[in-house]
Design a protein around this motif. Structure first.
Motif, PDB file in Angstrom:
ATOM      1  N   GLY A  56       1.174  -1.630  -0.051  1.00 30.57           N
ATOM      2  CA  GLY A  56       0.026   0.109   0.291  1.00 30.57           C
ATOM      3  C   GLY A  56       0.587   0.804   0.256  1.00 30.57           C
ATOM      4  N   THR A  57      -0.113   2.723   0.163  1.00 31.63           N
ATOM      5  CA  THR A  57       0.840   3.414   1.000  1.00 31.63           C
ATOM      6  C   THR A  57       1.966   3.276   1.697  1.00 31.63           C
ATOM      7  OG1 THR A  57      -0.969   4.771   2.490  1.00 31.63           O
ATOM      8  CG2 THR A  57      -1.067   4.924   0.327  1.00 31.63           C
ATOM      9  N   SER A  58       3.150   4.089   1.487  1.00 29.53           N
ATOM     10  CA  SER A  58       4.493   4.548   3.118  1.00 29.53           C
ATOM     11  C   SER A  58       2.987   4.459   4.255  1.00 29.53           C
ATOM     12  CB  SER A  58       4.865   5.862   3.180  1.00 29.53           C
ATOM     13  OG  SER A  58       6.048   5.261   1.854  1.00 29.53           O
ATOM     14  N   GLU A  59       1.806   5.654   3.827  1.00 28.06           N
ATOM     15  CA  GLU A  59       1.026   5.760   5.446  1.00 28.06           C
ATOM     16  C   GLU A  59       0.636   4.488   5.945  1.00 28.06           C
ATOM     17  OE1 GLU A  59       1.296   8.010   2.438  1.00 28.06           O
ATOM     18  OE2 GLU A  59       2.473   9.555   3.622  1.00 28.06           O
ATOM     19  N   GLU A  60      -0.203   3.309   5.099  1.00 28.41           N
ATOM     20  CA  GLU A  60      -0.894   2.751   5.029  1.00 28.41           C
ATOM     21  C   GLU A  60      -0.189   1.805   5.974  1.00 28.41           C
ATOM     22  OE1 GLU A  60      -4.432   2.988   1.837  1.00 28.41           O
ATOM     23  OE2 GLU A  60      -2.848   1.971   1.780  1.00 28.41           O
ATOM     24  N   ILE A  61       1.122   1.442   5.668  1.00 28.52           N
ATOM     25  CA  ILE A  61       1.928   0.692   6.100  1.00 28.52           C
ATOM     26  C   ILE A  61       2.477   0.559   7.952  1.00 28.52           C
ATOM     27  CG2 ILE A  61       3.892  -0.863   5.851  1.00 28.52           C
ATOM     28  CD1 ILE A  61       1.597  -1.912   3.823  1.00 28.52           C
ATOM     29  N   GLN A  62       2.813   2.313   7.743  1.00 26.54           N
ATOM     30  CA  GLN A  62       3.468   2.258   8.932  1.00 26.54           C
ATOM     31  C   GLN A  62       2.270   2.512   9.915  1.00 26.54           C
ATOM     32  OE1 GLN A  62       5.506   5.565   7.501  1.00 26.54           O
ATOM     33  NE2 GLN A  62       7.673   5.111   8.607  1.00 26.54           N
ATOM     34  N   GLU A  63       1.075   2.998   9.668  1.00 27.02           N
ATOM     35  CA  GLU A  63      -0.168   3.044  10.775  1.00 27.02           C
ATOM     36  C   GLU A  63      -0.602   1.534  10.802  1.00 27.02           C
ATOM     37  OE1 GLU A  63      -3.221   4.898   8.688  1.00 27.02           O
ATOM     38  OE2 GLU A  63      -1.991   6.657   8.820  1.00 27.02           O
ATOM     39  N   THR A  64       0.116   0.402  10.343  1.00 27.05           N
ATOM     40  CA  THR A  64      -0.949  -0.706  10.347  1.00 27.05           C
ATOM     41  C   THR A  64       0.502  -2.016  11.046  1.00 27.05           C
ATOM     42  OG1 THR A  64      -1.869  -0.726   8.501  1.00 27.05           O
ATOM     43  CG2 THR A  64      -2.456  -2.366   9.504  1.00 27.05           C
ATOM     44  N   TYR A  65       1.384  -1.630  10.863  1.00 26.10           N
ATOM     45  CA  TYR A  65       2.926  -2.678  10.972  1.00 26.10           C
ATOM     46  C   TYR A  65       3.689  -1.527  11.329  1.00 26.10           C
ATOM     47  CZ  TYR A  65       0.076  -5.704   7.872  1.00 26.10           C
ATOM     48  OH  TYR A  65      -1.061  -6.470   7.351  1.00 26.10           O
ATOM     49  N   LYS A  66       4.434  -2.279  12.477  1.00 26.29           N
ATOM     50  CA  LYS A  66       5.813  -2.106  13.702  1.00 26.29           C
ATOM     51  C   LYS A  66       6.196  -3.406  13.047  1.00 26.29           C
ATOM     52  CE  LYS A  66       4.085  -3.347  17.411  1.00 26.29           C
ATOM     53  NZ  LYS A  66       4.084  -3.226  19.085  1.00 26.29           N
TER      54      LYS A  66
END
Length: 538
Positions: A56-66
């Motif tokens: 996905g987008t960088s924002e989506e991935i960083q919001e959902t995963y760590k």
């Protein structure tokens, strides 16, 4: 109030962190070509347990995963792990242990390399590969006289770049008990004025008794080939024609983790015992090894005039090349494989070889649509035979076109050239095309494959308008041919070939956007990093 806002902000952050899922690796801020069905682009993805779990987008991935491992790609281009749909991985590795005479510009240069090699190695039998008389000023096959003077007692056997001709000295001929009266079929012992020249074509090469490599040398060869392949972004290779002993060694090295490369192994169809063994024991499939096909030789190579042609070669009177086996033998092999779950992949260069094999395939497959039987090279196709590729998958190597374009027309004439290296025509008939290099016949570099397929020029910008550009592929088609279509040709499209959730996390970071960079700059593309199962292997 201010303190309350701070507490609320902190609680939101902690809540967000607590709901984030753990990933092994996250890549953000990338220019990723996913090569999914819509050929979509993405900026980020997450990986866990060796597979893509989100794109996905960088924002989506960083919001959902760590993750403790985050790569900021800084807008670098990422493509799926590259697949070479036809190469000789084991052969290339073993070549690293022998004298390399590729790129030589004269026979004398070959001889100098042999002398230097022998001075360093002091070998009891000198072997190597890579000469190509078409690159020399004198374009005739070399003869053994100079070899005999330099190496009167040490056997020498040096394979032509295409693997279909062998130059040997008298010591090798004596050791193998070959004389001018030796009879063979499916090849040729070339004579001049009734005497041996030292050149053996196709099946005649098998008469030379070359010592087997040790297990230690073989392992080193495989690991050397892996190192080279990873450096070019290759994560899967289709090894076209290896035996059971080598396959089992590959499997053992993969099981202990020293050989990580994914290998689609085509079992050599030259040995009936090997065909029987694998058909009786069934497909071998692991995450890194897939044994479900047989590689059969239909004819020789165009460069050594061994390709089987319908009409005589334009530059050699009354010479047609030859099929390696009889038509009846191809029928036997094809029927046996058709009755199994295995795939048949046949080397076919000349228009006659392609005709015979396509018709043989058609007869035994009875219009089955998903067997994915392949014609390897599909180099020269008669006009009426293109229609036969409706359920036969073409597997081609684009750099053959740009290597052969200087002399191919002289060899087969203008009319037959219209059906030669016709990648677009083949793609239009089947709907997919698998792309490879045939290394070490050509260079390992897959970015030269991309350049040859799309721009169809050599590295000196020749010819000015490209070679037979009506058969050039688009960049999207070419990337698919090196990823998802190559995976499809191996029955592996559900596990690799694109950056999609659930597939192996194989990907390559490039130094430039190969999909947009100026055409003449494509060969400058390099793999910055190669990842397999989310692990950095280069």
């Amino acid at each position: 109030m201010k303190q309350l806002l701070i507490l609320l902000s902190l609680s939101f952050v902690f809540a967000s962190c607590s709901t984030q899922q753990q990933a092994d690796l996250i890549v953000i801020n990338s220019n990723t070509y996913t090569v999914n069905e819509q050929f979509e682009k993405a900026a980020a993805f997450a990986i866990k347990d060796g597979k893509f779990i989100a794109i996905g987008t960088s924002e989506e991935i960083q919001e959902t995963y760590k993750s403790k491992n985050i790569i900021d790609a800084k807008n670098q281009t990422i493509v799926p792990g590259l697949i070479d749909a036809h190469c000789h991985f084991y052969g290339m590795g073993m070549q690293q242990q022998k004298v390399d005479v590729s790129g030589t510009k004269s026979y004398d240069e070959v001889l100098k390399k042999l002398v230097a090699f022998q001075k360093e190695k002091n070998s009891t039998f000198i072997t190597g590969r890579g000469w190509d008389q078409n690159d020399w000023e004198e374009k005739e096959f070399p003869t053994k006289e100079k070899l005999d003077k330099l190496f009167p007692t040490i056997p020498v056997a040096i394979t032509r770049v295409d693997g279909h001709a062998l130059l040997v000295n008298q010591a090798a001929l004596n050791l193998s008990e070959i004389t001018k009266d030796t009879k063979i079929s499916g090849g040729e012992i070339i004579l001049k004025d009734g005497e041996l020249t030292g050149i053996l074509i196709d099946a005649a090469m098998d008469f030379i008794k070359i010592p087997n490599s040790s297990k230690k040398e073989t392992i080193k060869g495989l690991l050397d080939a892996q190192k080279i392949s990873f450096s070019y972004g290759l994560t899967t290779v289709d090894d076209a024609g290896i035996n059971r002993k080598t396959i089992e060694l590959i499997d053992s090295l993969q099981q202990v983790g020293s050989l990580k490369m994914r290998i689609y192994a085509m079992v050599s169809g030259d040995n009936q015992k090997e065909i029987d063994y694998y058909i009786n024991n069934g497909i071998v499939k692991t995450d890194r090894l897939n044994v479900r096909s047989f590689k059969v030789y239909g004819d020789g190579a165009l460069g050594s005039r061994g390709a089987a042609m319908r009409k005589p070669y334009s530059d050699r009177e009354n010479h047609f090349g030859a099929l390696i086996y009889s038509p009846e033998r191809y029928q036997e092999i094809a029927k046996q494989i058709a009755a199994s779950d295995f795939q048949m992949n046949t080397h076919a260069i000349g228009d006659s070889a392609n005709t015979w094999l396509l018709k043989t395939y058609k007869q035994v497959l009875k219009n089955e649509k998903n067997r994915r039987w392949r014609i390897e090279h599909a180099q020269i196709i008669a006009p009426n035979d293109f229609e036969l590729f409706d359920n036969i998958l073409p597997s081609v190597q684009p750099t053959h076109a740009t290597s052969d374009m200087y002399w191919a027309k002289d060899r087969i004439g203008e009319t037959r050239m219209k059906g030669a290296y016709a990648f677009k025509d083949l793609l239009n008939k089947y709907g997919k095309i698998a792309l490879g290099t045939d290394f070490p016949v050509e260079q390992v570099n897959p970015f030269l494959t991309f350049y040859a397929a799309t721009i169809r020029k050599d590295l000196n910008n020749y010819p000015e308008n490209g070679f037979q550009m009506e058969n050039a592929l688009s960049r999207e088609e070419t990337l698919k041919g090196m990823t998802i279509w190559a995976a499809y040709s191996n029955f592996e499209e559900d596990e690799k070939g694109s950056i999609e959730v659930g597939k192996f996390a194989d990907f390559v970071i490039l130094n430039q956007d190969i999909m947009k960079v100026e055409g003449n700059k494509i060969p400058n593309t390099k793999a910055v990093s190669t990842f397999l199962n989310g692990e950095k292997v280069y």
